[in-house]
Design an enzyme around this catalytic site. Structure first.
Site, short mmCIF file in Angstrom:
data_model
loop_
_atom_site.label_atom_id
_atom_site.label_comp_id
_atom_site.label_asym_id
_atom_site.label_seq_id
_atom_site.Cartn_x
_atom_site.Cartn_y
_atom_site.Cartn_z
N TYR A 53 6.08 -32.92 6.19
CA TYR A 53 6.83 -31.68 6.48
C TYR A 53 7.50 -31.13 5.23
CZ TYR A 53 5.62 -32.32 11.31
OH TYR A 53 4.90 -32.44 12.46
N ARG A 56 4.97 -28.93 3.58
CA ARG A 56 4.80 -27.64 4.28
C ARG A 56 6.04 -26.77 4.12
NH1 ARG A 56 3.14 -29.04 10.20
NH2 ARG A 56 2.71 -26.81 10.33
N ASN A 87 3.60 -21.33 15.91
CA ASN A 87 3.82 -21.60 14.48
C ASN A 87 5.25 -22.03 14.22
OD1 ASN A 87 1.18 -20.70 14.24
ND2 ASN A 87 1.76 -18.66 13.54
N HIS A 104 6.76 -24.69 19.31
CA HIS A 104 6.56 -25.99 18.67
C HIS A 104 7.59 -26.30 17.61
CE1 HIS A 104 2.07 -25.68 20.02
NE2 HIS A 104 2.90 -25.97 21.03
N THR A 170 -5.26 -18.15 17.43
CA THR A 170 -5.09 -19.49 17.98
C THR A 170 -6.39 -19.93 18.63
OG1 THR A 170 -3.92 -20.85 19.64
CG2 THR A 170 -4.05 -18.48 20.08
N1 APR Z 1 -6.82 -14.18 11.32
C1 APR Z 1 -6.77 -14.53 12.65
N2 APR Z 1 -7.15 -15.75 13.12
C2 APR Z 1 -7.59 -16.64 12.20
C3 APR Z 1 -7.67 -16.36 10.82
C4 APR Z 1 -7.27 -15.06 10.40
N3 APR Z 1 -7.31 -14.70 9.11
N4 APR Z 1 -8.17 -17.47 10.19
C5 APR Z 1 -8.37 -18.40 11.15
N5 APR Z 1 -8.04 -17.91 12.36
C6 APR Z 1 -8.10 -18.55 13.68
C7 APR Z 1 -9.17 -19.61 13.83
O1 APR Z 1 -10.42 -19.02 14.15
C8 APR Z 1 -8.62 -20.43 14.99
O2 APR Z 1 -9.02 -19.90 16.24
O3 APR Z 1 -6.89 -19.23 13.89
C9 APR Z 1 -7.10 -20.27 14.84
C10 APR Z 1 -6.43 -21.52 14.31
O4 APR Z 1 -6.59 -22.52 15.28
P1 APR Z 1 -5.78 -23.88 15.08
O5 APR Z 1 -5.96 -24.33 13.67
O6 APR Z 1 -6.19 -24.77 16.20
O7 APR Z 1 -4.25 -23.48 15.21
P2 APR Z 1 -3.43 -23.25 16.54
O8 APR Z 1 -4.30 -22.69 17.64
O9 APR Z 1 -2.23 -22.47 16.19
O10 APR Z 1 -2.99 -24.76 16.93
C11 APR Z 1 -2.12 -24.88 18.02
O11 APR Z 1 -1.94 -27.24 17.54
O12 APR Z 1 -1.79 -28.82 15.92
C12 APR Z 1 -1.07 -28.15 16.88
O13 APR Z 1 1.22 -27.71 16.89
C13 APR Z 1 0.03 -27.36 16.24
O14 APR Z 1 0.84 -25.17 16.84
C14 APR Z 1 -0.33 -25.92 16.55
C15 APR Z 1 -1.21 -26.06 17.78
#
Ligand code: APR
Length: 229
Positions: A53, A56, A87, A104, A170
């Site tokens: 952390y 980050r 986020n 989160h 997401t």
């Molecule tokens: N613009 C929009 N979306 C994007 C971009 C971009 N430039 N680049 C990547 N993405 C998308 C990807 O296609 C994917 O669907 O962002 C998403 C990221 O997915 P994850 O990495 O799984 O992140 P997230 O969905 O926020 O994860 C949810 O998982 O690990 C835990 O607590 C953590 O809050 C997080 C949760």
């Protein structure tokens, strides 16, 4: 005023230079979730968790909101707008959004391991020996895997009242966040902006889903322009 609820994930911060979790070279490619983001990992090796952390948190000082974050702020002139984010960065706040629910946790906050109501703003490294006013070790104010998501009921109530839902960046794979869609009234319009959209079970059941398979920096502005005429 109509109500818009926006669910954001790591993808909205990707163009600010913040790593996502599950994309190629994402955080979970280079780290073991259970070692750095779980109570078990904390119990096993606090230094490893704190360093994860700290890295980050240091990076967060170097990045800035992008057009995706900024476009969402413009909604506030026309709609009662609630940002529900997965986020832990503060980029929505820095862009100017006013009504933000962090499901989160927050990278720039820490809390006592002895009294969870003791939460502090914290923008520097957190180390072993950094303690709360009652003498307990401080930990990141982050919801780890396996922990409760305290804000989920507040978020669900907002979704129930939504006239429109926007989902940005997401993978819709982590619950209960991904399940918020099921609290929408039948037929509520959903706009899903993601270059690689993952149509979850709940999204498949929506009768009114519009997917923009593109990046947040362009896709969010398109939806905001459409919704604000
Ligand atoms: N613009 C929009 N979306 C994007 C971009 C971009 N430039 N680049 C990547 N993405 C998308 C990807 O296609 C994917 O669907 O962002 C998403 C990221 O997915 P994850 O990495 O799984 O992140 P997230 O969905 O926020 O994860 C949810 O998982 O690990 C835990 O607590 C953590 O809050 C997080 C949760």
């Amino acid at each position: 005023m109509k109500k818009i609820v926006v669910l954001t994930g790591a993808g909205i911060s990707a163009e600010s230079g913040v790593q996502t979790f599950r994309d190629a070279n994402g955080l979970w490619q280079n780290h073991n979730i259970m070692e750095v983001a779980s109570p078990q990992g904390w119990a096993r090796n606090k230094e490893l968790v704190l360093e994860f952390y700290n890295q980050r948190r240091r990076q967060l000082h170097e990045v800035h909101p992008n057009e995706g974050h900024k476009a969402l702020v413009d909604l506030e002139k026309y709609y009662d707008t609630v940002i529900i984010t997965q986020n832990v960065d503060d980029l929505h706040e820095r862009a100017g959004s006013k009504n933000i629910i962090h499901l989160h946790g927050e990278l720039f906050k820490v809390r006592s391991t002895g009294d969870e109501n003791l939460v502090y703003e914290w923008k520097k490294d957190l180390n072993i020996g950094d303690k709360c006013e009652k003498g307990y070790q401080l930990r990141p104010h982050i919801v780890w895997f396996g922990e409760q998501v305290p804000m989920i009921s507040v978020a669900a109530k907002e979704v129930m009242d939504a006239d429109i839902m926007i989902i940005v960046g997401t993978s819709m794979q982590v619950y209960p966040a991904a399940g918020l869609v099921s609290y929408l009234m039948q037929g509520t319009p959903i706009y899903y902006i993601d270059p690689n959209p993952h149509i979850s079970y709940e999204l498949q059941r929506s009768a009114n889903l519009e997917v923009l398979s593109e990046k947040a920096s362009t896709g969010v502005r398109k939806v905001v322009n459409k919704l604000t005429g």
